[in-house]
Design an enzyme around this catalytic site. Structure first.
Site, PDB file in Angstrom:
ATOM      1  N   ASN A  95      76.232 -42.630  59.301  1.00 45.20           N
ATOM      2  CA  ASN A  95      75.253 -43.541  59.900  1.00 45.20           C
ATOM      3  C   ASN A  95      75.289 -43.375  61.420  1.00 45.20           C
ATOM      4  OD1 ASN A  95      73.363 -45.825  59.345  1.00 45.20           O
ATOM      5  ND2 ASN A  95      74.733 -46.921  60.716  1.00 45.20           N
ATOM      6  N   LYS A  96      74.140 -43.617  62.044  1.00 48.14           N
ATOM      7  CA  LYS A  96      74.031 -43.475  63.500  1.00 48.14           C
ATOM      8  C   LYS A  96      75.022 -44.344  64.260  1.00 48.14           C
ATOM      9  CE  LYS A  96      69.247 -42.464  64.566  1.00 48.14           C
ATOM     10  NZ  LYS A  96      67.961 -43.046  64.872  1.00 48.14           N
TER      11      LYS A  96
ATOM     12  N   GLU B 150      56.011 -62.512  61.254  1.00 45.10           N
ATOM     13  CA  GLU B 150      57.345 -63.100  61.465  1.00 45.10           C
ATOM     14  C   GLU B 150      57.729 -63.034  62.950  1.00 45.10           C
ATOM     15  OE1 GLU B 150      60.126 -61.366  58.568  1.00 45.10           O
ATOM     16  OE2 GLU B 150      59.831 -63.211  57.427  1.00 45.10           O
TER      17      GLU B 150
ATOM     18  N   LYS C  45      64.176 -69.030  52.583  1.00 47.50           N
ATOM     19  CA  LYS C  45      64.312 -67.812  53.394  1.00 47.50           C
ATOM     20  C   LYS C  45      65.773 -67.639  53.862  1.00 47.50           C
ATOM     21  CE  LYS C  45      62.770 -64.374  55.995  1.00 47.50           C
ATOM     22  NZ  LYS C  45      63.002 -63.102  55.354  1.00 47.50           N
TER      23      LYS C  45
ATOM     24  N   ASP D 240      63.383 -47.323  51.906  1.00 50.15           N
ATOM     25  CA  ASP D 240      62.070 -47.070  52.519  1.00 50.15           C
ATOM     26  C   ASP D 240      61.638 -45.606  52.443  1.00 50.15           C
ATOM     27  OD1 ASP D 240      61.921 -49.727  53.133  1.00 50.15           O
ATOM     28  OD2 ASP D 240      62.052 -49.487  55.307  1.00 50.15           O
TER      29      ASP D 240
ATOM     30  N   GLY E  35      72.815 -43.060  55.814  1.00 53.08           N
ATOM     31  CA  GLY E  35      72.135 -44.309  56.176  1.00 53.08           C
ATOM     32  C   GLY E  35      72.904 -45.509  55.662  1.00 53.08           C
ATOM     33  N   ALA E  36      73.242 -46.431  56.577  1.00 54.40           N
ATOM     34  CA  ALA E  36      74.012 -47.624  56.187  1.00 54.40           C
ATOM     35  C   ALA E  36      73.150 -48.881  56.294  1.00 54.40           C
ATOM     36  CB  ALA E  36      75.265 -47.743  57.043  1.00 54.40           C
ATOM     37  N   GLY E  37      71.957 -48.821  55.717  1.00 50.48           N
ATOM     38  CA  GLY E  37      71.104 -50.011  55.643  1.00 50.48           C
ATOM     39  C   GLY E  37      71.314 -50.680  54.290  1.00 50.48           C
TER      40      GLY E  37
END
Ligand code: FAD
Ligand code: NAD
Length: 400
Positions: free
Chosen positions: A37-38, A170, A375, A297, A10-12
């Site tokens: 990663n996908k 958002e 933000k 997550d 996973g490359a998040g």
């Protein structure tokens, strides 16, 4: 001893930051590092409400992995993880497999549907870059269709957001800002467009500061957003959503944002999990698996102050990446003295579209232009941590 094989899946926020740190701190003779990663890019999940609503080019939210990662140091594999065979220390991919000595699982989340019928068939549930493109294209098509269909049926230009958590708020913030422009582009009278946010809890943004929630709701209502609070969605159909006691809101666009669960790979691989999230040990390893770290997550950590899990956020994922990398470096040196993860909550800031936002930073409430500025700074900071000043200048948000 052979050098350790570290595999990061996973490359998040979690996976990329772990890979970048390890590539800087471990020498080529210390360990081999593989990132799978996908896609060959990392996307900023926290920005996806913008391309989904069409207020930001999708390309702005992504970064080519090879542009920020030293690929002579980290072996990048573009593939999909299907399952982990922990007893064989193997990651099974669509096109092959990877063997590991240490594994970092950072595969992010998927939509929580609570088994509500029709969600997968009729709602947009994918908070990924491709998912965002799909939502944007669909919204544009609905507007383009308006003047090309005889039957201007109810629902054609009704947009329902399921869930008034931060993602739902958002997204509707961006969409409500864009609607006037869409109406102008496609010659659609504004009164033909309806924007709903449907929330099961007695308030939008449950648990957040009530004054800021009121600010956000008033602002969004002034742009034409209709809130249905205390109204759980029971079913999604081809023609809309069934809410509360059976009332139907006719809508051809339903964007799902009722929360998340950990990536399905976690449960498929046999890890004990709650809503796809593994309650990790203080050093971020999976219980009973001293060679597997789970972060972001997919991980669950209890906030002892309130005895509830910390919400899954990019903020906590990035902090976990730091601890995870430090612990991998320690293990690689033969140490068993690992760092305990401690979340340092820097606050929450949510955008409301245009130049509007709300937030709590430390004990300070902020809103309007100040929160909007904050933000953008938070968004830029994530880029800076990942790729330094060059990446920040290339992809950052500088609206001033
Ligand atoms: P992600 O960053 O989602 O990365 C997961 C990676 O794994 C992706 O690259 C994905 O392609 C890859 N992947 C998934 N499955 C596979 C597979 N089977 N094989 C290979 N690769 C795979 N949090 C905040 O702190 N602040 C915010 O302002 C904020 N805003 C948000 C706005 C939106 C619209 C959304 C949806 C979320 C927001 N969040 C925010 C939450 C935050 O984005 C997540 O908590 C964070 O992205 C989690 O990081 P992660 O590394 O676990 O997963
Ligand atoms: P969430 O769990 O925070 O909110 C989901 C909302 O959907 C809740 O208010 C819930 O009551 C509602 N809901 C659940 N079932 C429903 C139903 N059947 N009908 C109607 N409403 C229903 O989830 P999220 O907004 O997707 O956020 C996911 C994570 O990402 C959270 O941890 C959040 O804090 C984080 N996030 C943070 C930001 C930010 O900091 N700016 C932005 C987006 C997301």
């Amino acid at each position: 001893m052979n050098k350790a094989r570290i595999v990061i899946a996973g490359a998040g926020y979690g996976g990329m930051n772990t890979a970048v740190t390890l590539s800087k701190k471990l020498g080529p003779n210390d360990a081999s590092i593989t990132l799978v990663n996908k896609h060959d890019y990392h996307y900023q999940t926290t920005w996806l409400h913008e391309p989904a609503a069409g207020t930001l080019e999708p390309d702005r939210t992504r970064v080519k992995i090879a542009d920020v990662l030293n690929t002579s140091r980290v072996n990048f594999v573009q593939d999909e993880v299907l399952e982990v065979k922990t007893d064989e220390k193997k990651v099974m991919l669509k096109e092959g497999e990877l063997e590991y000595d240490y594994l970092v699982l950072a595969l992010g989340a998927t939509a929580e549907t609570f088994g509500i019928p029709g969600v997968h068939e009729h709602a947009f549930t994918k908070w990924t870059l491709n998912g965002a493109r799909q939502v944007k294209d669909h919204i544009d098509a609905q507007f383009a269709n308006y003047n090309n269909v005889e039957d201007k049926h109810e629902g054609l230009l009704t947009f329902v957001v399921a869930g008034a958590g931060f993602t739902g708020i958002e997204f509707i913030g961006e969409l409500s800002e864009r609607v006037p422009e869409l109406c102008k582009t496609y010659d659609v009278p504004r009164e033909k467009v309806r924007l709903f946010v449907v929330e099961a809890a007695p308030t939008a943004l449950p648990g957040f500061d009530p004054e800021l929630v009121e600010y956000a709701m008033n602002l969004l209502e002034s742009r034409g957003v209709e809130f249905k609070i205390n109204t759980p969605i029971k079913e999604v159909t081809a023609s809309g959503v069934i809410v509360g006691e059976g009332e139907e809101i006719k809508a051809e666009t339903v964007v799902w944002a009722t929360g998340v669960r950990g990536n399905p790979v976690i449960e498929k691989s046999g890890f004990e999990a709650m809503r796809g999230r593994v309650k990790v040990n203080p050093d971020l390893r999976a219980p009973g698996h001293d060679d597997v770290f789970i972060i972001g997550d997919c991980a669950l950590i209890i906030n002892e102050e309130i005895n509830r899990p910390y919400p899954p956020t990019a903020q906590i994922a990035m902090q976990m990446a730091k601890t995870c990398a430090n612990n991998l470096i320690a293990l690689n040196k033969g140490s068993t003295d690992l760092e305990t993860f401690k979340f340092d909550n820097k606050g929450t800031v949510a955008s409301l579209g245009g130049k509007q936002a709300i937030g709590v930073v430390g004990s300070r409430k902020i809103y309007g232009g100040t929160a909007n500025f904050m933000k953008k700074m938070i968004d830029n900071r994530a880029l800076f941590i990942l790729g330094g000043p060059l990446l920040t200048l290339k992809k950052g948000k500088f609206p001033f």
